[in-house]
Design a protein around this motif. Structure first.
Motif, PDB file in Angstrom:
ATOM      1  N   GLY A   1       0.809  -1.224   0.000  1.00  0.00           N
ATOM      2  CA  GLY A   1       0.000   0.000   0.000  1.00  0.00           C
ATOM      3  C   GLY A   1       0.837   1.265   0.000  1.00  0.00           C
ATOM      4  N   MET A   2       2.155   1.107  -0.285  1.00  0.00           N
ATOM      5  CA  MET A   2       3.049   2.271  -0.332  1.00  0.00           C
ATOM      6  C   MET A   2       3.873   2.239  -1.608  1.00  0.00           C
ATOM      7  N   THR A   3       4.386   3.401  -2.000  1.00  0.00           N
ATOM      8  CA  THR A   3       5.407   3.412  -3.053  1.00  0.00           C
ATOM      9  C   THR A   3       6.663   2.765  -2.484  1.00  0.00           C
ATOM     10  N   ASN A   4       7.436   2.105  -3.375  1.00  0.00           N
ATOM     11  CA  ASN A   4       8.712   1.540  -2.909  1.00  0.00           C
ATOM     12  C   ASN A   4       9.897   2.245  -3.564  1.00  0.00           C
ATOM     13  N   GLY A   5       9.631   3.318  -4.300  1.00  0.00           N
ATOM     14  CA  GLY A   5      10.707   4.107  -4.899  1.00  0.00           C
ATOM     15  C   GLY A   5      10.998   3.732  -6.344  1.00  0.00           C
ATOM     16  N   GLU A   6      10.452   2.599  -6.809  1.00  0.00           N
ATOM     17  CA  GLU A   6      10.596   2.236  -8.226  1.00  0.00           C
ATOM     18  C   GLU A   6       9.491   2.964  -9.010  1.00  0.00           C
ATOM     19  N   PRO A   7       9.637   3.066 -10.342  1.00  0.00           N
ATOM     20  CA  PRO A   7       8.591   3.762 -11.101  1.00  0.00           C
ATOM     21  C   PRO A   7       7.208   3.140 -10.875  1.00  0.00           C
ATOM     22  N   LEU A   8       6.213   3.998 -10.763  1.00  0.00           N
ATOM     23  CA  LEU A   8       4.829   3.525 -10.596  1.00  0.00           C
ATOM     24  C   LEU A   8       4.288   3.131 -11.970  1.00  0.00           C
ATOM     25  N   VAL A   9       3.676   1.946 -12.046  1.00  0.00           N
ATOM     26  CA  VAL A   9       3.110   1.479 -13.318  1.00  0.00           C
ATOM     27  C   VAL A   9       1.653   1.079 -13.082  1.00  0.00           C
ATOM     28  N   VAL A  10       0.749   1.781 -13.757  1.00  0.00           N
ATOM     29  CA  VAL A  10      -0.680   1.509 -13.621  1.00  0.00           C
ATOM     30  C   VAL A  10      -1.249   1.279 -15.021  1.00  0.00           C
ATOM     31  N   GLN A  11      -1.967   0.175 -15.190  1.00  0.00           N
ATOM     32  CA  GLN A  11      -2.630  -0.076 -16.473  1.00  0.00           C
ATOM     33  C   GLN A  11      -4.136  -0.105 -16.249  1.00  0.00           C
ATOM     34  N   ALA A  12      -4.892   0.227 -17.287  1.00  0.00           N
ATOM     35  CA  ALA A  12      -6.349   0.155 -17.170  1.00  0.00           C
ATOM     36  C   ALA A  12      -6.960  -0.314 -18.477  1.00  0.00           C
ATOM     37  N   ALA A  13      -8.097  -1.005 -18.333  1.00  0.00           N
ATOM     38  CA  ALA A  13      -8.854  -1.467 -19.497  1.00  0.00           C
ATOM     39  C   ALA A  13     -10.120  -0.645 -19.597  1.00  0.00           C
ATOM     40  N   ILE A  14     -10.418  -0.144 -20.790  1.00  0.00           N
ATOM     41  CA  ILE A  14     -11.676   0.585 -20.936  1.00  0.00           C
ATOM     42  C   ILE A  14     -12.555  -0.074 -21.999  1.00  0.00           C
ATOM     43  N   LYS A  15     -13.850  -0.071 -21.710  1.00  0.00           N
ATOM     44  CA  LYS A  15     -14.801  -0.733 -22.615  1.00  0.00           C
ATOM     45  C   LYS A  15     -15.058   0.167 -23.829  1.00  0.00           C
ATOM     46  N   PRO A  16     -15.586  -0.406 -24.902  1.00  0.00           N
ATOM     47  CA  PRO A  16     -15.971   0.439 -26.044  1.00  0.00           C
ATOM     48  C   PRO A  16     -17.043   1.442 -25.609  1.00  0.00           C
ATOM     49  N   ILE A  17     -17.023   2.616 -26.192  1.00  0.00           N
ATOM     50  CA  ILE A  17     -18.006   3.667 -25.866  1.00  0.00           C
ATOM     51  C   ILE A  17     -19.419   3.130 -26.048  1.00  0.00           C
ATOM     52  N   SER A  18     -20.311   3.514 -25.147  1.00  0.00           N
ATOM     53  CA  SER A  18     -21.650   2.922 -25.178  1.00  0.00           C
ATOM     54  C   SER A  18     -22.639   3.661 -26.070  1.00  0.00           C
ATOM     55  N   THR A  19     -22.247   4.810 -26.607  1.00  0.00           N
ATOM     56  CA  THR A  19     -23.117   5.457 -27.602  1.00  0.00           C
ATOM     57  C   THR A  19     -22.742   4.863 -28.954  1.00  0.00           C
ATOM     58  N   MET A  20     -23.707   4.178 -29.585  1.00  0.00           N
ATOM     59  CA  MET A  20     -23.405   3.450 -30.819  1.00  0.00           C
ATOM     60  C   MET A  20     -24.072   4.135 -32.008  1.00  0.00           C
ATOM     61  N   THR A  21     -23.353   4.178 -33.130  1.00  0.00           N
ATOM     62  CA  THR A  21     -23.981   4.751 -34.329  1.00  0.00           C
ATOM     63  C   THR A  21     -25.036   3.782 -34.883  1.00  0.00           C
ATOM     64  N   GLN A  22     -24.888   2.489 -34.585  1.00  0.00           N
ATOM     65  CA  GLN A  22     -25.945   1.498 -34.857  1.00  0.00           C
ATOM     66  C   GLN A  22     -26.458   1.072 -33.482  1.00  0.00           C
ATOM     67  N   PRO A  23     -27.485   1.740 -32.959  1.00  0.00           N
ATOM     68  CA  PRO A  23     -27.839   1.551 -31.542  1.00  0.00           C
ATOM     69  C   PRO A  23     -28.240   0.116 -31.186  1.00  0.00           C
ATOM     70  N   LEU A  24     -27.989  -0.244 -29.952  1.00  0.00           N
ATOM     71  CA  LEU A  24     -28.357  -1.574 -29.437  1.00  0.00           C
ATOM     72  C   LEU A  24     -29.830  -1.557 -28.991  1.00  0.00           C
ATOM     73  N   ARG A  25     -30.343  -2.755 -28.693  1.00  0.00           N
ATOM     74  CA  ARG A  25     -31.737  -2.856 -28.274  1.00  0.00           C
ATOM     75  C   ARG A  25     -31.925  -2.296 -26.860  1.00  0.00           C
ATOM     76  N   SER A  26     -33.027  -1.623 -26.678  1.00  0.00           N
ATOM     77  CA  SER A  26     -33.332  -1.039 -25.375  1.00  0.00           C
ATOM     78  C   SER A  26     -34.862  -0.996 -25.227  1.00  0.00           C
ATOM     79  N   VAL A  27     -35.311  -0.245 -24.245  1.00  0.00           N
ATOM     80  CA  VAL A  27     -36.752  -0.139 -23.984  1.00  0.00           C
ATOM     81  C   VAL A  27     -37.086   1.336 -23.761  1.00  0.00           C
ATOM     82  N   ASP A  28     -38.183   1.794 -24.310  1.00  0.00           N
ATOM     83  CA  ASP A  28     -38.647   3.170 -24.088  1.00  0.00           C
ATOM     84  C   ASP A  28     -39.115   3.277 -22.625  1.00  0.00           C
ATOM     85  N   THR A  29     -38.513   4.180 -21.873  1.00  0.00           N
ATOM     86  CA  THR A  29     -38.809   4.228 -20.435  1.00  0.00           C
ATOM     87  C   THR A  29     -40.233   4.722 -20.149  1.00  0.00           C
ATOM     88  N   GLU A  30     -40.867   5.396 -21.107  1.00  0.00           N
ATOM     89  CA  GLU A  30     -42.244   5.873 -20.904  1.00  0.00           C
ATOM     90  C   GLU A  30     -43.262   4.802 -21.265  1.00  0.00           C
TER      91      GLU A  30
END
Ligand code: EPS
Length: 401
Positions: free
Chosen positions: A309-338
């Motif tokens: 839970g501490m730095t040890n003095g070596e370079p900090l390395v952080v990686q992250a995965a991100i999902k594809p953007i959820s606004t689609m030009t060919q929209p996915l199936r959903s439901v009209d909330t009204e």
């Protein structure tokens, strides 16, 4: 209840760094307030705006980035280029706002404003509308939008200014977009990142960069959005930032929260976190050495600069995965909330991918966490006090880097 003798009724807070943001994607603008930066720190306007521009880069961005030209407007806490030790308030204007003046006006308007009832799978739309009781999902998506990250980058640029003054530097690069990854790299140093922003996808490998651009173009034509992975590296940290003493003081946990809070992030890895899970212990850790010339050092950095839970003095390395953007030009199936009838999710102007921009946002979030950890450990009201405290600490622990 009377306080016990000798125990003050009000405890003075420890020196810490806090920040918050406000603002909707198509509202008048975004706001960030950063509190806890010491006085006397020199800030450079050009450097702050450069980070704002870097967040707008990247092959695969949408039409919005052609409208915006993000710049930092300082409203308090800085005078003649130096911090005052008071809260720093920053405005980032939304240049798109005049196009949304009726739809996003803080006050009632005469025009009939159409509501949106078609939540996008993957976005905050449905859960947010249910939670807050909104019939118009725009009331949720406006704040959930990754436009908010412009304010984080502004706040992070202030934190980076502080870190630069104490000899810490932060870089990022893209390591994967959709199915295209950069080749495995050896240890990277600060010098390796000099040209990273010249790549249209902020990748360090030229061939991978070309292949990523082609993949974005190919999938964009198929109406797809793309996710990926990025990495942040930090150099010049002292050991002992963060603490093993309590769960919420652990720096690895604080970094993971900061990164996971970035829109679309679904996974965080510290050092070789995912890889070492499948290795024996003898290949998972970084053996400890000491020499007269270097003092404490390691020959490997599988831990990514974090132990206990501490730095040890070596370079900090952080990686992250991100999902594809959820606004689609060919929209996915959903439901009209009204009506509750099946429907396609809403179509909005969108990006194909934001992985290169997300990496810049992650630099900002890592900078804010690290600046906070330095403020806790070393205190000080003036930047000179901070430098003196760091130097005394290095002397005590025999740190030679
Ligand atoms: C963004 C601004 C947004 C999007 C994107 C990020 O602009 P608009 O919605 O007006 O096109 O480009 O937002 C998202 C990725 C999201 O999920 O909402 C920005 O400034 O980064």
């Amino acid at each position: 209840m009377r306080p016990r003798r000798g125990v003050p009724a009000i405890y003075a807070p420890a020196v810490t760094l806090r920040f918050t943001t406000a603002g909707e994607s198509h509202g008048p603008g975004l706001v960030a307030i950063v509190e806890g930066i010491p006085a006397g720190l020199e800030l450079d306007r050009v450097t702050l705006d450069r980070d704002m521009a870097r967040r707008q880069l990247g092959h695969g961005r949408g039409g919005r980035m052609k409208i915006e030209s993000d710049a930092v407007e300082i409203r308090s806490g800085v005078r003649h280029g130096r911090t005052l030790g008071s809260p720093i308030a920053i405005l980032v204007a939304n240049r798109d706002y005049p196009n949304w003046d009726q739809r996003m006006n803080p006050w009632p308007v005469d025009e009939e404003v159409e509501e949106s009832h078609l939540p996008r799978p993957g976005h905050a739309d449905l859960a947010g509308a249910l939670k807050f009781g909104h019939s118009d999902v725009r009331n949720v998506l406006e704040r959930a939008s990754a436009r908010e990250t412009a304010a984080r980058v502004a706040a992070g640029a202030i934190a980076k200014g502080f870190l630069t003054a104490i000899g810490v530097s932060i870089f990022s690069h893209v390591i994967q977009i959709a199915g295209v990854s950069v080749p495995e790299t050896d240890e990277l140093g600060p010098e390796d990142f000099a040209d990273v922003d010249d790549s249209p996808v902020r990748a360090l490998d030229a061939d991978a960069s070309v292949a990523m651009v082609a993949e974005i173009d190919r999938l964009r034509k198929e109406n797809e959005s793309l996710g990926g992975k990025f990495e942040v590296r930090v150099f010049g940290l002292v050991p002992g930032l963060g603490s093993p003493a309590s769960w919420d003081a652990k720096l690895d946990g604080r970094l993971a929260q900061a990164i996971c809070s970035i829109q679309s992030v679904k996974g965080v890895s510290l050092g070789e976190g995912w890889e070492v899970a499948g290795k024996p212990g003898s290949e998972a850790h970084d053996e400890i050495f000491w020499s007269e010339e270097q003092g404490w050092f390691r020959e490997t950095n599988r831990a990514g600069g974090l132990e206990g839970g501490m730095t040890n003095g070596e370079p900090l390395v952080v990686q992250a995965a991100i999902k594809p953007i959820s606004t689609m030009t060919q929209p996915l199936r959903s439901v009209d909330t009204e009506t509750k009838a099946p429907a396609q999710a809403m179509r909005e102007r969108t990006d194909s991918t934001v992985v290169p921009a997300a990496a810049v946002v992650a630099e900002a979030m890592v900078a804010l966490v690290l600046a906070g950890a330095y403020r806790e450990k070393f205190g000080g009201d003036h930047i000179g006090d901070v430098l003196a405290a760091i130097s005394a600490y290095k002397e005590r622990i025999g740190w030679r880097r």
